[in-house]
Design a protein around this motif. Structure first.
Motif, PDB file in Angstrom:
ATOM      1  N   MET A  46       0.799  -1.201   0.000  1.00  0.00           N
ATOM      2  CA  MET A  46       0.000   0.000   0.000  1.00  0.00           C
ATOM      3  C   MET A  46       0.851   1.280   0.000  1.00  0.00           C
ATOM      4  O   MET A  46       0.486   2.215  -0.705  1.00  0.00           O
ATOM      5  CB  MET A  46      -0.920  -0.045   1.225  1.00  0.00           C
ATOM      6  CG  MET A  46      -2.060   0.889   1.127  1.00  0.00           C
ATOM      7  SD  MET A  46      -3.161   0.366  -0.187  1.00  0.00           S
ATOM      8  CE  MET A  46      -4.538   1.288   0.213  1.00  0.00           C
ATOM      9  N   PRO A  47       1.966   1.341   0.755  1.00  0.00           N
ATOM     10  CA  PRO A  47       2.787   2.564   0.730  1.00  0.00           C
ATOM     11  C   PRO A  47       3.359   2.856  -0.660  1.00  0.00           C
ATOM     12  O   PRO A  47       3.561   4.005  -1.010  1.00  0.00           O
ATOM     13  CB  PRO A  47       3.908   2.283   1.718  1.00  0.00           C
ATOM     14  CG  PRO A  47       3.474   1.132   2.540  1.00  0.00           C
ATOM     15  CD  PRO A  47       2.455   0.398   1.764  1.00  0.00           C
ATOM     16  N   ILE A  48       3.593   1.822  -1.459  1.00  0.00           N
ATOM     17  CA  ILE A  48       4.125   2.053  -2.794  1.00  0.00           C
ATOM     18  C   ILE A  48       3.102   2.758  -3.677  1.00  0.00           C
ATOM     19  O   ILE A  48       3.462   3.572  -4.527  1.00  0.00           O
ATOM     20  CB  ILE A  48       4.619   0.719  -3.434  1.00  0.00           C
ATOM     21  CG1 ILE A  48       5.469   1.006  -4.675  1.00  0.00           C
ATOM     22  CG2 ILE A  48       3.490  -0.149  -3.877  1.00  0.00           C
ATOM     23  CD1 ILE A  48       6.879   1.173  -4.350  1.00  0.00           C
ATOM     24  N   LEU A  49       1.816   2.484  -3.457  1.00  0.00           N
ATOM     25  CA  LEU A  49       0.765   3.167  -4.215  1.00  0.00           C
ATOM     26  C   LEU A  49       0.734   4.658  -3.880  1.00  0.00           C
ATOM     27  O   LEU A  49       0.537   5.490  -4.760  1.00  0.00           O
ATOM     28  CB  LEU A  49      -0.596   2.531  -3.929  1.00  0.00           C
ATOM     29  CG  LEU A  49      -0.830   1.149  -4.547  1.00  0.00           C
ATOM     30  CD1 LEU A  49      -2.166   0.600  -4.098  1.00  0.00           C
ATOM     31  CD2 LEU A  49      -0.757   1.220  -6.051  1.00  0.00           C
ATOM     32  N   TRP A  50       0.930   4.975  -2.611  1.00  0.00           N
ATOM     33  CA  TRP A  50       0.976   6.387  -2.215  1.00  0.00           C
ATOM     34  C   TRP A  50       2.167   7.083  -2.865  1.00  0.00           C
ATOM     35  O   TRP A  50       2.056   8.221  -3.332  1.00  0.00           O
ATOM     36  CB  TRP A  50       1.056   6.531  -0.692  1.00  0.00           C
ATOM     37  CG  TRP A  50      -0.272   6.313  -0.052  1.00  0.00           C
ATOM     38  CD1 TRP A  50      -0.674   5.230   0.666  1.00  0.00           C
ATOM     39  CD2 TRP A  50      -1.381   7.208  -0.090  1.00  0.00           C
ATOM     40  NE1 TRP A  50      -1.978   5.378   1.072  1.00  0.00           N
ATOM     41  CE2 TRP A  50      -2.437   6.612   0.621  1.00  0.00           C
ATOM     42  CE3 TRP A  50      -1.610   8.457  -0.659  1.00  0.00           C
ATOM     43  CZ2 TRP A  50      -3.681   7.207   0.770  1.00  0.00           C
ATOM     44  CZ3 TRP A  50      -2.851   9.055  -0.486  1.00  0.00           C
ATOM     45  CH2 TRP A  50      -3.870   8.422   0.221  1.00  0.00           C
ATOM     46  N   LEU A  51       3.275   6.407  -2.910  1.00  0.00           N
ATOM     47  CA  LEU A  51       4.469   6.971  -3.541  1.00  0.00           C
ATOM     48  C   LEU A  51       4.230   7.194  -5.034  1.00  0.00           C
ATOM     49  O   LEU A  51       4.567   8.253  -5.575  1.00  0.00           O
ATOM     50  CB  LEU A  51       5.667   6.030  -3.325  1.00  0.00           C
ATOM     51  CG  LEU A  51       6.990   6.512  -3.895  1.00  0.00           C
ATOM     52  CD1 LEU A  51       7.395   7.823  -3.238  1.00  0.00           C
ATOM     53  CD2 LEU A  51       8.062   5.457  -3.679  1.00  0.00           C
ATOM     54  N   VAL A  52       3.621   6.238  -5.707  1.00  0.00           N
ATOM     55  CA  VAL A  52       3.302   6.383  -7.130  1.00  0.00           C
ATOM     56  C   VAL A  52       2.321   7.534  -7.338  1.00  0.00           C
ATOM     57  O   VAL A  52       2.463   8.349  -8.255  1.00  0.00           O
ATOM     58  CB  VAL A  52       2.742   5.052  -7.693  1.00  0.00           C
ATOM     59  CG1 VAL A  52       2.159   5.243  -9.092  1.00  0.00           C
ATOM     60  CG2 VAL A  52       3.813   3.981  -7.703  1.00  0.00           C
ATOM     61  N   LEU A  53       1.329   7.632  -6.472  1.00  0.00           N
ATOM     62  CA  LEU A  53       0.344   8.712  -6.569  1.00  0.00           C
ATOM     63  C   LEU A  53       1.004  10.077  -6.394  1.00  0.00           C
ATOM     64  O   LEU A  53       0.727  11.017  -7.157  1.00  0.00           O
ATOM     65  CB  LEU A  53      -0.764   8.509  -5.525  1.00  0.00           C
ATOM     66  CG  LEU A  53      -1.898   9.527  -5.560  1.00  0.00           C
ATOM     67  CD1 LEU A  53      -2.626   9.473  -6.898  1.00  0.00           C
ATOM     68  CD2 LEU A  53      -2.852   9.285  -4.426  1.00  0.00           C
ATOM     69  N   VAL A  54       1.887  10.216  -5.426  1.00  0.00           N
ATOM     70  CA  VAL A  54       2.590  11.480  -5.193  1.00  0.00           C
ATOM     71  C   VAL A  54       3.443  11.836  -6.403  1.00  0.00           C
ATOM     72  O   VAL A  54       3.469  12.988  -6.854  1.00  0.00           O
ATOM     73  CB  VAL A  54       3.444  11.393  -3.898  1.00  0.00           C
ATOM     74  CG1 VAL A  54       4.398  12.557  -3.797  1.00  0.00           C
ATOM     75  CG2 VAL A  54       2.539  11.334  -2.677  1.00  0.00           C
ATOM     76  N   VAL A  55       4.143  10.851  -6.967  1.00  0.00           N
ATOM     77  CA  VAL A  55       4.977  11.106  -8.152  1.00  0.00           C
ATOM     78  C   VAL A  55       4.108  11.532  -9.332  1.00  0.00           C
ATOM     79  O   VAL A  55       4.454  12.463 -10.065  1.00  0.00           O
ATOM     80  CB  VAL A  55       5.830   9.853  -8.490  1.00  0.00           C
ATOM     81  CG1 VAL A  55       6.485   9.987  -9.856  1.00  0.00           C
ATOM     82  CG2 VAL A  55       6.869   9.613  -7.413  1.00  0.00           C
ATOM     83  N   LEU A  56       2.969  10.891  -9.526  1.00  0.00           N
ATOM     84  CA  LEU A  56       2.071  11.260 -10.615  1.00  0.00           C
ATOM     85  C   LEU A  56       1.511  12.677 -10.438  1.00  0.00           C
ATOM     86  O   LEU A  56       1.438  13.442 -11.394  1.00  0.00           O
ATOM     87  CB  LEU A  56       0.935  10.250 -10.732  1.00  0.00           C
ATOM     88  CG  LEU A  56       1.298   8.885 -11.319  1.00  0.00           C
ATOM     89  CD1 LEU A  56       0.093   7.948 -11.251  1.00  0.00           C
ATOM     90  CD2 LEU A  56       1.779   9.028 -12.742  1.00  0.00           C
ATOM     91  N   VAL A  57       1.124  13.013  -9.239  1.00  0.00           N
ATOM     92  CA  VAL A  57       0.602  14.362  -8.977  1.00  0.00           C
ATOM     93  C   VAL A  57       1.691  15.397  -9.213  1.00  0.00           C
ATOM     94  O   VAL A  57       1.467  16.435  -9.843  1.00  0.00           O
ATOM     95  CB  VAL A  57       0.026  14.455  -7.542  1.00  0.00           C
ATOM     96  CG1 VAL A  57      -0.251  15.901  -7.168  1.00  0.00           C
ATOM     97  CG2 VAL A  57      -1.247  13.625  -7.433  1.00  0.00           C
ATOM     98  N   PHE A  58       2.868  15.130  -8.736  1.00  0.00           N
ATOM     99  CA  PHE A  58       3.992  16.052  -8.906  1.00  0.00           C
ATOM    100  C   PHE A  58       4.336  16.231 -10.388  1.00  0.00           C
ATOM    101  O   PHE A  58       4.490  17.354 -10.873  1.00  0.00           O
ATOM    102  CB  PHE A  58       5.213  15.556  -8.118  1.00  0.00           C
ATOM    103  CG  PHE A  58       6.395  16.459  -8.204  1.00  0.00           C
ATOM    104  CD1 PHE A  58       6.397  17.686  -7.576  1.00  0.00           C
ATOM    105  CD2 PHE A  58       7.515  16.095  -8.954  1.00  0.00           C
ATOM    106  CE1 PHE A  58       7.491  18.532  -7.658  1.00  0.00           C
ATOM    107  CE2 PHE A  58       8.613  16.936  -9.050  1.00  0.00           C
ATOM    108  CZ  PHE A  58       8.596  18.149  -8.401  1.00  0.00           C
ATOM    109  N   SER A  59       4.436  15.130 -11.131  1.00  0.00           N
ATOM    110  CA  SER A  59       4.777  15.227 -12.556  1.00  0.00           C
ATOM    111  C   SER A  59       3.650  15.886 -13.345  1.00  0.00           C
ATOM    112  O   SER A  59       3.899  16.623 -14.300  1.00  0.00           O
ATOM    113  CB  SER A  59       5.119  13.856 -13.128  1.00  0.00           C
ATOM    114  OG  SER A  59       4.009  12.997 -13.061  1.00  0.00           O
ATOM    115  N   GLY A  60       2.407  15.660 -12.958  1.00  0.00           N
ATOM    116  CA  GLY A  60       1.279  16.334 -13.600  1.00  0.00           C
ATOM    117  C   GLY A  60       1.344  17.842 -13.404  1.00  0.00           C
ATOM    118  O   GLY A  60       1.074  18.613 -14.315  1.00  0.00           O
ATOM    119  N   GLY A  61       1.717  18.254 -12.204  1.00  0.00           N
ATOM    120  CA  GLY A  61       1.872  19.684 -11.933  1.00  0.00           C
ATOM    121  C   GLY A  61       2.974  20.298 -12.770  1.00  0.00           C
ATOM    122  O   GLY A  61       2.829  21.409 -13.297  1.00  0.00           O
ATOM    123  N   LEU A  62       4.080  19.590 -12.914  1.00  0.00           N
ATOM    124  CA  LEU A  62       5.176  20.093 -13.751  1.00  0.00           C
ATOM    125  C   LEU A  62       4.757  20.198 -15.215  1.00  0.00           C
ATOM    126  O   LEU A  62       5.117  21.160 -15.906  1.00  0.00           O
ATOM    127  CB  LEU A  62       6.401  19.182 -13.623  1.00  0.00           C
ATOM    128  CG  LEU A  62       7.186  19.287 -12.316  1.00  0.00           C
ATOM    129  CD1 LEU A  62       8.305  18.258 -12.293  1.00  0.00           C
ATOM    130  CD2 LEU A  62       7.746  20.683 -12.144  1.00  0.00           C
TER     131      LEU A  62
END
Length: 145
Positions: free
Chosen positions: A1-17
């Protein structure tokens, strides 16, 4: 489950960029359009001013072929010129936002402005008192020679 949160954070961050990059690209494209139109209007104004000086009795819209335009110049749709009494009025109806400011900055002249109630209104000095020909549409961006 923590890996999903990490993937979600990376996706949100890259989407913002990606959104930031997209916004910058749009701003650059808008600036480029305004700059190209304003520089084209100034090139056309120079050719119209030469024509007006050489033909002081002419009154009307000179044909593009009669103007001494550079070979590389491609006139954007909408730029027009009117000549009367040895003076040229180059104008662009419904110019994009920022075009008047770009022209005023490039020329540092009070002979660049917008037509309001038949008078040239300059961003540098407000109303100039210069009456513009009726053929120039109300609200058009105008550059005199």
């Amino acid at each position: 489950m923590p890996i999903l949160w990490l993937v979600l954070v990376v996706l949100v961050f890259s989407g913002g960029l990606m959104m930031q990059t997209h916004d910058r690209a749009i701003t650059a494209a808008e600036y480029s359009t305004v700059d190209t139109l304003s520089q084209s209007l100034l090139v056309y104004r120079s050719a119209a001013a030469e024509f007006a000086k050489a033909n002081p009795a002419f009154a009307g819209n000179p044909a593009d072929a009669a103007l001494n335009l550079p070979g590389w110049f491609r006139k954007p749709t909408g730029i027009s010129s009117y000549v009367s009494g040895g003076r040229s009025y180059t104008y662009y109806p419904d110019g994009p936002g920022g075009m008047l400011d770009a022209l005023a900055s490039a020329t540092e002249s009070e002979l660049v402005g917008v037509k309001r109630s038949g008078i040239l209104v300059s961003p540098r000095s407000a109303s100039t008192g210069i009456a513009l020909p009726a053929v120039i549409p109300e609200g058009a961006i105008v550059a005199l020679n």
